[in-house]
Design a protein around this motif. Structure first.
Motif, PDB file in Angstrom:
ATOM      1  N   LEU A 231       0.907  -1.127   0.054  1.00  0.00           N
ATOM      2  CA  LEU A 231       0.052  -0.031   0.003  1.00  0.00           C
ATOM      3  C   LEU A 231       0.972   1.103  -0.020  1.00  0.00           C
ATOM      4  O   LEU A 231       1.847   1.237   0.357  1.00  0.00           O
ATOM      5  CB  LEU A 231      -0.932  -0.014   1.232  1.00  0.00           C
ATOM      6  CG  LEU A 231      -0.297   0.097   2.580  1.00  0.00           C
ATOM      7  CD1 LEU A 231      -0.838   1.166   3.483  1.00  0.00           C
ATOM      8  CD2 LEU A 231      -0.632  -1.329   3.105  1.00  0.00           C
ATOM      9  N   LYS A 232       0.227   2.353  -0.207  1.00  0.00           N
ATOM     10  CA  LYS A 232       0.839   3.827  -0.430  1.00  0.00           C
ATOM     11  C   LYS A 232       0.110   4.626   0.711  1.00  0.00           C
ATOM     12  O   LYS A 232      -1.263   4.226   0.427  1.00  0.00           O
ATOM     13  CB  LYS A 232       0.744   4.221  -1.827  1.00  0.00           C
ATOM     14  CG  LYS A 232       1.914   3.648  -2.806  1.00  0.00           C
ATOM     15  CD  LYS A 232       1.895   4.342  -4.070  1.00  0.00           C
ATOM     16  CE  LYS A 232       2.772   3.758  -5.144  1.00  0.00           C
ATOM     17  NZ  LYS A 232       4.123   3.652  -4.844  1.00  0.00           N
ATOM     18  N   LEU A 233       0.537   5.336   1.338  1.00  0.00           N
ATOM     19  CA  LEU A 233       0.318   6.252   2.506  1.00  0.00           C
ATOM     20  C   LEU A 233       0.436   7.657   2.263  1.00  0.00           C
ATOM     21  O   LEU A 233       1.902   7.727   2.171  1.00  0.00           O
ATOM     22  CB  LEU A 233       0.848   5.737   3.921  1.00  0.00           C
ATOM     23  CG  LEU A 233       0.408   4.723   4.719  1.00  0.00           C
ATOM     24  CD1 LEU A 233       0.756   4.734   6.130  1.00  0.00           C
ATOM     25  CD2 LEU A 233      -1.376   4.679   4.751  1.00  0.00           C
ATOM     26  N   LYS A 234      -0.406   8.354   2.413  1.00  0.00           N
ATOM     27  CA  LYS A 234       0.068   9.813   2.425  1.00  0.00           C
ATOM     28  C   LYS A 234       0.600  10.025   3.980  1.00  0.00           C
ATOM     29  O   LYS A 234      -0.234   9.713   4.898  1.00  0.00           O
ATOM     30  CB  LYS A 234      -1.281  10.791   2.123  1.00  0.00           C
ATOM     31  CG  LYS A 234      -0.754  12.279   2.323  1.00  0.00           C
ATOM     32  CD  LYS A 234      -2.102  13.007   1.853  1.00  0.00           C
ATOM     33  CE  LYS A 234      -1.900  14.655   2.113  1.00  0.00           C
ATOM     34  NZ  LYS A 234      -0.916  15.208   1.631  1.00  0.00           N
ATOM     35  N   ILE A 235       1.786  10.349   4.044  1.00  0.00           N
ATOM     36  CA  ILE A 235       2.403  10.429   5.281  1.00  0.00           C
ATOM     37  C   ILE A 235       1.508  11.596   6.425  1.00  0.00           C
ATOM     38  O   ILE A 235       1.144  12.732   6.019  1.00  0.00           O
ATOM     39  CB  ILE A 235       3.880  10.863   5.336  1.00  0.00           C
ATOM     40  CG1 ILE A 235       4.740   9.833   4.351  1.00  0.00           C
ATOM     41  CG2 ILE A 235       4.516  11.038   6.874  1.00  0.00           C
ATOM     42  CD1 ILE A 235       5.650  10.187   3.940  1.00  0.00           C
ATOM     43  N   GLY A 236       1.184  10.940   7.578  1.00  0.00           N
ATOM     44  CA  GLY A 236       0.581  11.739   8.439  1.00  0.00           C
ATOM     45  C   GLY A 236       1.482  12.295   9.703  1.00  0.00           C
ATOM     46  O   GLY A 236       1.081  13.513  10.061  1.00  0.00           O
ATOM     47  N   ASN A 237       2.687  11.797  10.169  1.00  0.00           N
ATOM     48  CA  ASN A 237       3.401  12.212  11.155  1.00  0.00           C
ATOM     49  C   ASN A 237       4.791  11.842  10.877  1.00  0.00           C
ATOM     50  O   ASN A 237       5.330  10.833  11.022  1.00  0.00           O
ATOM     51  CB  ASN A 237       3.071  11.651  12.303  1.00  0.00           C
ATOM     52  CG  ASN A 237       3.691  12.211  13.603  1.00  0.00           C
ATOM     53  OD1 ASN A 237       4.908  12.782  13.262  1.00  0.00           O
ATOM     54  ND2 ASN A 237       3.351  11.867  14.788  1.00  0.00           N
ATOM     55  N   ALA A 238       5.509  12.600  10.039  1.00  0.00           N
ATOM     56  CA  ALA A 238       7.105  12.425   9.534  1.00  0.00           C
ATOM     57  C   ALA A 238       8.016  12.110  10.913  1.00  0.00           C
ATOM     58  O   ALA A 238       8.896  11.512  10.706  1.00  0.00           O
ATOM     59  CB  ALA A 238       7.531  13.430   8.817  1.00  0.00           C
TER      60      ALA A 238
END
Length: 123
Positions: free
Chosen positions: A97-104
Motif C-alpha cells: 500500500l501507499k500512504l500519504k504521510i501523516g506524521n513524519a
C-alpha cells in the motif's frame, strides 16, 4: 528515496509526502508460499501500529502493520490476483500500500537498513 524498517518486518520507502509499504524478505521467508493478500480500502486512515493488510501463506496468516500514521492513497491490486508475487519480489514490485504521510516524526521509531539487518540477526 529513503527506506526504513520496522521490528514487525515492514519496509517503508519514502518519496515526497508518500510512503510505500510492504513486507521484508525476512518476513516472506518466515511465511513461506503466500496464497492470499488482503489490502485496505483507499481513503482509510491508519495510525502507527494499526493493522493495514493481511498476508496468508500455507504456513500462517500474518498482519501487516502501519509503521506510521497516514491515509491509504493506493494499493497494489495485482497482489489480490497474484499473491505469490510477494515471494518473488517482497521489497520491490510486491509492495502492499501507499500512504500519504501523516506524521513524519514517526520515522525516528524505525530502523535504517543496517540496523534492521543487525536486528534480524538477533532473531
Amino acid at each position: 528515496m529513503t527506506t526504513y524498517y520496522s521490528k514487525d518486518h515492514e519496509w517503508i520507502s519514502v518519496e515526497g509526502d508518500t510512503a510505500t509499504i510492504g513486507i521484508t524478505s525476512y518476513a516472506q521467508e518466515q511465511l513461506g508460499d503466500v496464497v492470499y493478500v488482503e489490502l485496505p480500502e483507499t481513503g482509510k486512515a491508519l495510525s502507527q501500529g494499526d493493522e493495514a493488510a493481511v498476508v496468508e501463506s500455507v504456513k500462517a496468516a500474518s498482519e501487516v502493520y502501519a509503521p506510521i500514521d497516514g491515509e491509504v492513497v493506493g494499493t497494489n491490486d495485482v497482489l489480490a490476483d497474484e499473491p505469490a508475487k510477494v515471494n518473488d519480489d517482497p521489497e520491490g514490485a510486491a509492495w502492499f500500500l501507499k500512504l500519504k504521510i501523516g506524521n513524519a516524526g514517526q520515522f525516528s521509531d524505525l530502523m535504517d537498513q543496517a540496523a534492521y539487518k543487525a536486528y534480524v540477526e538477533t532473531l
